[in-house]
Every structure is written in C-alpha cells, then in structure tokens.
Design a protein around this motif. Structure first.
Motif, PDB file in Angstrom:
ATOM      1  N   GLN A 105       0.836  -1.185   0.000  1.00 30.73           N
ATOM      2  CA  GLN A 105       0.000   0.000   0.000  1.00 30.73           C
ATOM      3  C   GLN A 105       0.878   1.245   0.000  1.00 30.73           C
ATOM      4  N   PRO A 106       0.679   2.150  -0.984  1.00 31.63           N
ATOM      5  CA  PRO A 106       1.490   3.380  -0.996  1.00 31.63           C
ATOM      6  C   PRO A 106       1.051   4.345   0.103  1.00 31.63           C
ATOM      7  N   LEU A 107       2.019   4.786   0.878  1.00 37.38           N
ATOM      8  CA  LEU A 107       1.746   5.819   1.875  1.00 37.38           C
ATOM      9  C   LEU A 107       1.780   7.198   1.241  1.00 37.38           C
ATOM     10  N   VAL A 108       2.716   7.388   0.342  1.00 40.86           N
ATOM     11  CA  VAL A 108       2.819   8.636  -0.388  1.00 40.86           C
ATOM     12  C   VAL A 108       3.482   8.316  -1.731  1.00 40.86           C
ATOM     13  N   SER A 109       3.017   8.936  -2.815  1.00 41.73           N
ATOM     14  CA  SER A 109       3.543   8.604  -4.143  1.00 41.73           C
ATOM     15  C   SER A 109       3.462   9.818  -5.051  1.00 41.73           C
ATOM     16  N   ALA A 110       4.209   9.753  -6.154  1.00 44.75           N
ATOM     17  CA  ALA A 110       4.182  10.798  -7.170  1.00 44.75           C
ATOM     18  C   ALA A 110       4.378  10.149  -8.532  1.00 44.75           C
ATOM     19  N   GLY A 111       3.632  10.589  -9.540  1.00 46.82           N
ATOM     20  CA  GLY A 111       3.719  10.033 -10.873  1.00 46.82           C
ATOM     21  C   GLY A 111       2.728   8.915 -11.099  1.00 46.82           C
ATOM     22  N   ALA A 112       2.855   8.259 -12.251  1.00 41.33           N
ATOM     23  CA  ALA A 112       1.935   7.187 -12.650  1.00 41.33           C
ATOM     24  C   ALA A 112       2.661   5.863 -12.586  1.00 41.33           C
ATOM     25  N   GLY A 113       2.144   4.964 -11.749  1.00 40.63           N
ATOM     26  CA  GLY A 113       2.741   3.649 -11.619  1.00 40.63           C
ATOM     27  C   GLY A 113       1.882   2.771 -10.750  1.00 40.63           C
ATOM     28  N   LYS A 114       2.211   1.520 -10.691  1.00 44.20           N
ATOM     29  CA  LYS A 114       1.427   0.582  -9.911  1.00 44.20           C
ATOM     30  C   LYS A 114       2.332  -0.542  -9.451  1.00 44.20           C
ATOM     31  N   VAL A 115       2.260  -0.828  -8.153  1.00 44.95           N
ATOM     32  CA  VAL A 115       3.044  -1.897  -7.562  1.00 44.95           C
ATOM     33  C   VAL A 115       2.096  -2.822  -6.833  1.00 44.95           C
ATOM     34  N   GLY A 116       2.187  -4.119  -7.101  1.00 42.70           N
ATOM     35  CA  GLY A 116       1.323  -5.101  -6.469  1.00 42.70           C
ATOM     36  C   GLY A 116       2.067  -5.939  -5.457  1.00 42.70           C
ATOM     37  N   THR A 117       1.303  -6.774  -4.771  1.00 43.96           N
ATOM     38  CA  THR A 117       1.886  -7.662  -3.758  1.00 43.96           C
ATOM     39  C   THR A 117       2.897  -8.613  -4.376  1.00 43.96           C
ATOM     40  N   ARG A 118       2.618  -9.031  -5.603  1.00 44.24           N
ATOM     41  CA  ARG A 118       3.541  -9.949  -6.276  1.00 44.24           C
ATOM     42  C   ARG A 118       4.909  -9.320  -6.472  1.00 44.24           C
ATOM     43  N   ASP A 119       4.918  -8.021  -6.768  1.00 45.22           N
ATOM     44  CA  ASP A 119       6.198  -7.331  -6.944  1.00 45.22           C
ATOM     45  C   ASP A 119       6.977  -7.277  -5.639  1.00 45.22           C
ATOM     46  N   ILE A 120       6.247  -7.142  -4.531  1.00 46.02           N
ATOM     47  CA  ILE A 120       6.920  -7.088  -3.233  1.00 46.02           C
ATOM     48  C   ILE A 120       7.470  -8.458  -2.874  1.00 46.02           C
ATOM     49  N   GLN A 121       6.683  -9.498  -3.129  1.00 45.55           N
ATOM     50  CA  GLN A 121       7.087 -10.853  -2.765  1.00 45.55           C
ATOM     51  C   GLN A 121       8.147 -11.429  -3.686  1.00 45.55           C
ATOM     52  N   ASP A 122       8.337 -10.807  -4.844  1.00 45.77           N
ATOM     53  CA  ASP A 122       9.320 -11.321  -5.809  1.00 45.77           C
ATOM     54  C   ASP A 122      10.719 -11.340  -5.227  1.00 45.77           C
ATOM     55  N   GLY A 123      11.033 -10.359  -4.416  1.00 45.84           N
ATOM     56  CA  GLY A 123      12.333 -10.314  -3.763  1.00 45.84           C
ATOM     57  C   GLY A 123      13.441  -9.748  -4.608  1.00 45.84           C
ATOM     58  N   SER A 124      13.227  -9.541  -5.902  1.00 45.89           N
ATOM     59  CA  SER A 124      14.267  -8.993  -6.773  1.00 45.89           C
ATOM     60  C   SER A 124      14.261  -7.479  -6.655  1.00 45.89           C
ATOM     61  N   PRO A 125      15.394  -6.854  -6.319  1.00 40.58           N
ATOM     62  CA  PRO A 125      15.391  -5.389  -6.171  1.00 40.58           C
ATOM     63  C   PRO A 125      15.131  -4.654  -7.483  1.00 40.58           C
ATOM     64  N   LEU A 126      15.576  -5.241  -8.622  1.00 41.18           N
ATOM     65  CA  LEU A 126      15.399  -4.590  -9.917  1.00 41.18           C
ATOM     66  C   LEU A 126      14.666  -5.541 -10.842  1.00 41.18           C
ATOM     67  N   ARG A 127      13.620  -5.040 -11.440  1.00 39.40           N
ATOM     68  CA  ARG A 127      12.822  -5.862 -12.349  1.00 39.40           C
ATOM     69  C   ARG A 127      12.494  -5.033 -13.580  1.00 39.40           C
ATOM     70  N   VAL A 128      12.775  -5.593 -14.776  1.00 42.06           N
ATOM     71  CA  VAL A 128      12.525  -4.893 -16.038  1.00 42.06           C
ATOM     72  C   VAL A 128      11.378  -5.607 -16.739  1.00 42.06           C
ATOM     73  N   GLU A 129      10.342  -4.866 -17.045  1.00 45.64           N
ATOM     74  CA  GLU A 129       9.175  -5.398 -17.746  1.00 45.64           C
ATOM     75  C   GLU A 129       8.880  -4.504 -18.944  1.00 45.64           C
ATOM     76  N   GLY A 130       9.249  -4.979 -20.119  1.00 42.81           N
ATOM     77  CA  GLY A 130       8.997  -4.198 -21.327  1.00 42.81           C
ATOM     78  C   GLY A 130       9.783  -2.904 -21.311  1.00 42.81           C
ATOM     79  N   ALA A 131       9.055  -1.788 -21.411  1.00 43.95           N
ATOM     80  CA  ALA A 131       9.706  -0.481 -21.458  1.00 43.95           C
ATOM     81  C   ALA A 131       9.836   0.150 -20.075  1.00 43.95           C
ATOM     82  N   ARG A 132       9.474  -0.570 -19.010  1.00 45.61           N
ATOM     83  CA  ARG A 132       9.549  -0.052 -17.649  1.00 45.61           C
ATOM     84  C   ARG A 132      10.479  -0.914 -16.811  1.00 45.61           C
TER      85      ARG A 132
END
Length: 440
Positions: A105-132
C-alpha cells in the motif's frame, strides 16, 4: 585416348577457381556472405542486450543514490512535495513513478505507476518489464519523537502483557524508463533487420547472377554446337558433291552388270548386293545434302492431307493407319520439304514397331497450328534422350547415320514450328510436328 589441345589446357589453367562450380558459384558466395553478415548481426544483438541490462542496472543505481541524497535529511517520511520535486528533477532521466510503500500500500507517491503484492514478494530489487524498470528497496522507519512521559504512561508501556504489534516494513519504489537501454535494444533490432534485408538482397542478386551465368553457358554451348554443325555441314556438302557423281556412275554400271548376270546363280546375288549398297550410299548422300540444304522455304498454299498422304505412300508400308482433316484446308508451307520431314519420322516408326503392330499418323488443327502426330509401338524413347535423338549422327540402329530426325527438326523449325518427342502411355514413341500459320 583423346588428347587435350594446348589452347584448351591454357584456357582451363587460366580459368577462375570458381569456374567448375558454374551457376552455383554465386549461390555459394551469397550463402557465405549471408552467414558472415547474420553471425555478426546476431553477435551485436546479443552484446547489445547484455549491455542494455547493464545500462538498466546502472540507471537504477543512479536513481537509488539520488533518492538517498534527496531524502536523507528529511525528518520522517518524504512528503508529497518532496516526492513531486524529486520526480520532476529526474523525469528527463526516465523516472516516471516514486512512492513509499507499507507492504503493497502506498503511503505517499508521485507520478503514474502501480506496484502489487507480487512485486513485493518477488524479492528482486530490480525488475525490467517491457519499457519499464522497477527498483524496490527497504528503508528504515523513522523513530517518533516522544515528549516527557508521566509515571503512569511509562508503567503502561512497560507493563507485563502489553505486547506491541510488530511494525510493517517500509519500501521505496522507483519506476523508470531505461531510455538508453531501450535505444540500444532498438538500434540492435534495426541492425538485425538491415542484416536480414541485406541477405535477401544478396540472395536475389545471386539468383539473378546464377541465371545470367546459366544463360551465358547455354548460349556458349549453343554457339559451339552451331559452330560444329556449320563445320560438319560444310564438310558434308563437300563430300556429298564429290562422291555423288562417282556414286551415280558406280550405281549405273552395277545395275547394268546385274542385268547381264541375272541368269548366273553365283554372280547375280553379288551384283544385286553391289546395287543395293550403291542405292544405300545414294540415300546417304541425299540425306547429307538435305542436312546442309539452304534454309529458304518455298511456301505455297497446300493441303496438309495431301502432304501426309504422300509421305505415307512413300514409306511403302501398309501398317500405317492415317487420320486426316475432315475437309480440305489450304496451308502456307513448303510441301516437298515438309513431306521429307514426315517421311523420316514415319520410316523410323515403321522400323521400330514390331510386325503386326500398326503405326498411327494423323493431322489436326490446334490453336491456329497444324499438328502432325506419328505414334509407333516400339521400345519408346529412353528417359533423358528426348532432345539428344535430334542431334546429327545420333542413332540407335546399326544401319543409318542418324540424320533423319535432325533434318526433320530443321525443316519444321524453318516453318516456325517445333518437334516434340516422348514415350506415350500405350508404349512406343510419339512425335508431334507443330507447324504454325505463317506469321503466328
């Protein structure tokens, strides 16, 4: 043993190394060039992908260090204004989203983006998906500043059984576009496309060049064949003219001798043999003269039925079954020479067909052309020999010099037509003499 001439040995020695490959040489060169070009393009592509991954990690490190520098002096969590300012200052570098998360859950954010639980549980500090690309790392929760506590508050916090809930970890997330890495990948992709297009062009050029070489070799062979035929024709004409008069004298005297010894049972067969051999030589001379005859035709309107009928009668065989045109149809052709062409084919058919089997001959109209067809029931034509049998002096018989079919083709081609030979389904050979109308 045939010896090579010095000129031929010199030509073979001076020929390029690729000459034995013939029309295949451009294909070999093109495939080698394409292999080298595609190998280089794929190597560059692979290197570019590895480099783009390194560039993306480098950009992530830069942004993370910039975040540490920007927020390390802040009291507590970064506020909205600080995140907006940080995003604006790094937007040109590709940053698109920055947020502080508690769990997902974002406490404070800026810009357009989305982070899910799966991204948190992945454990990888850097993840590249397509152009992001997404960078997530933990941050320390700031300690609250407490004022003076009363004795009761202190006792309440330290009392037995008062268990504080564990604090959830905080994370900092940055989403950015690795512009340099994407540009590197895009350029390597374009390079690969250019390599593929270049290979297609090289293969197209190889195809055109190989066809040109094949046509050149075919033309050279045709010119060589024409040169040999011209020399052969000249020699044949000289021999025929030189031998014709002595042969006529020999034939005449042999016939007189045969008449004188007709009653002699011992000499008569021998004199008859001399006459028959003289007649055969005379026919050979006529064939040679017909082979080297002038290419000029004397076209007149003639009935194709009459031409075929005369050719059949000349063979003297009763085994020829003929099918004529239903009506008289004048056709511009040289009747005498076309009759000679048909006679050659009919004689071969009668000789090839076994006793009791007929020879079929016909004439018909097809697409503004006359088509004379002769079928026999002999052994047929061996596969691959359909063209060779029309070459001069090629024959499968013990007696004969193999000029009949060569003369036939030449006469028909002078009429602007063609001769097709094949083995038909019923067994035996089939010859089709196609004579188009004049000017067709």
């Amino acid at each position: 043993m045939e010896l090579e001439s010095p000129q031929r040995r010199s030509t073979m020695r001076d020929a390029p190394w690729w000459r034995p490959l013939g029309p295949r040489a451009p294909w070999v060169a093109a495939l080698l060039m394409c292999a080298v070009l595609m190998s280089a393009a794929l190597f560059i592509r692979s290197t570019a992908l590895e480099s783009s991954a390194l560039v993306a990690r480098g950009m992530a490190n830069v942004i993370m260090v910039a975040g540490f520098e920007a927020f390390r002096d802040a009291d507590g969590l970064p506020d909205q204004a600080a995140l907006d300012a940080f995003l604006a200052s790094h937007r040109e570098g590709g940053l698109r989203y920055v947020a502080v998360l508690e769990e997902a859950q974002p406490l404070v954010s800026a810009g357009a983006g989305k982070v899910g639980t799966r991204d948190i549980q992945d454990g990888s500090p850097l993840r590249v998906e397509g152009a992001r690309a997404r960078l997530i790392h933990r941050i320390r929760r700031p300690r609250p500043v407490l004022g003076p506590l009363t004795l009761e508050e202190t006792r309440a916090m330290t009392s037995v059984g008062d268990v504080q809930e564990p604090r959830k970890p905080l994370r900092m997330v940055y989403e950015f576009e690795p512009l340099t890495a994407l540009e590197l990948e895009s350029r390597s992709q374009r390079l690969l496309g250019v390599a593929v297009a270049s290979c297609v062009g090289i293969l197209a050029l190889a195809f055109a060049f190989s066809r040109s070489l094949a046509q050149r070799e075919a033309l050279a062979e045709e010119l060589e064949r024409g040169r040999r035929l011209a020399a052969l024709g000249t020699m044949s004409a000289v021999l025929a003219h030189e031998l014709r008069n002595p042969l006529a004298s020999l034939k005449g005297h042999a016939q007189l001798l045969a008449e004188r010894v007709e009653s002699d049972t011992l000499l008569a067969p021998k004199a008859g043999r001399v006459v028959s051999e003289a007649v055969r030589l005379e026919q050979l001379m006529n064939d040679l003269l017909g082979f080297v005859a002038s290419g000029e035709l004397r076209r007149v309107d003639a009935d194709p039925n009459d031409v075929l009928r005369a050719a059949v009668e000349t063979t003297g065989s009763s085994r020829v079954e003929v099918r004529y045109l239903p009506s008289r149809t004048p056709w511009p052709l040289d009747a005498g020479r076309l009759q000679q062409a048909l006679e050659n084919v009919l004689r071969n058919a009668v000789q090839a067909s076994p006793e009791g089997r007929p020879v079929e001959a016909s004439v018909e109209h097809q697409d503004r052309s006359l088509v004379f067809t002769v079928k026999d029931h002999g052994p047929g034509i061996a596969s691959g020999e359909e063209e060779r049998i029309f070459e001069p002096f090629v024959t499968g018989r013990l007696r004969g010099v193999g000029l009949g079919l060569a003369i036939t083709r030449r006469i028909v081609e002078l009429h602007g037509g063609s001769v097709i030979a094949r083995s038909h389904a019923g067994g035996g050979a089939e010859f089709r003499l196609i004579v188009p109308a004049r000017g067709v």
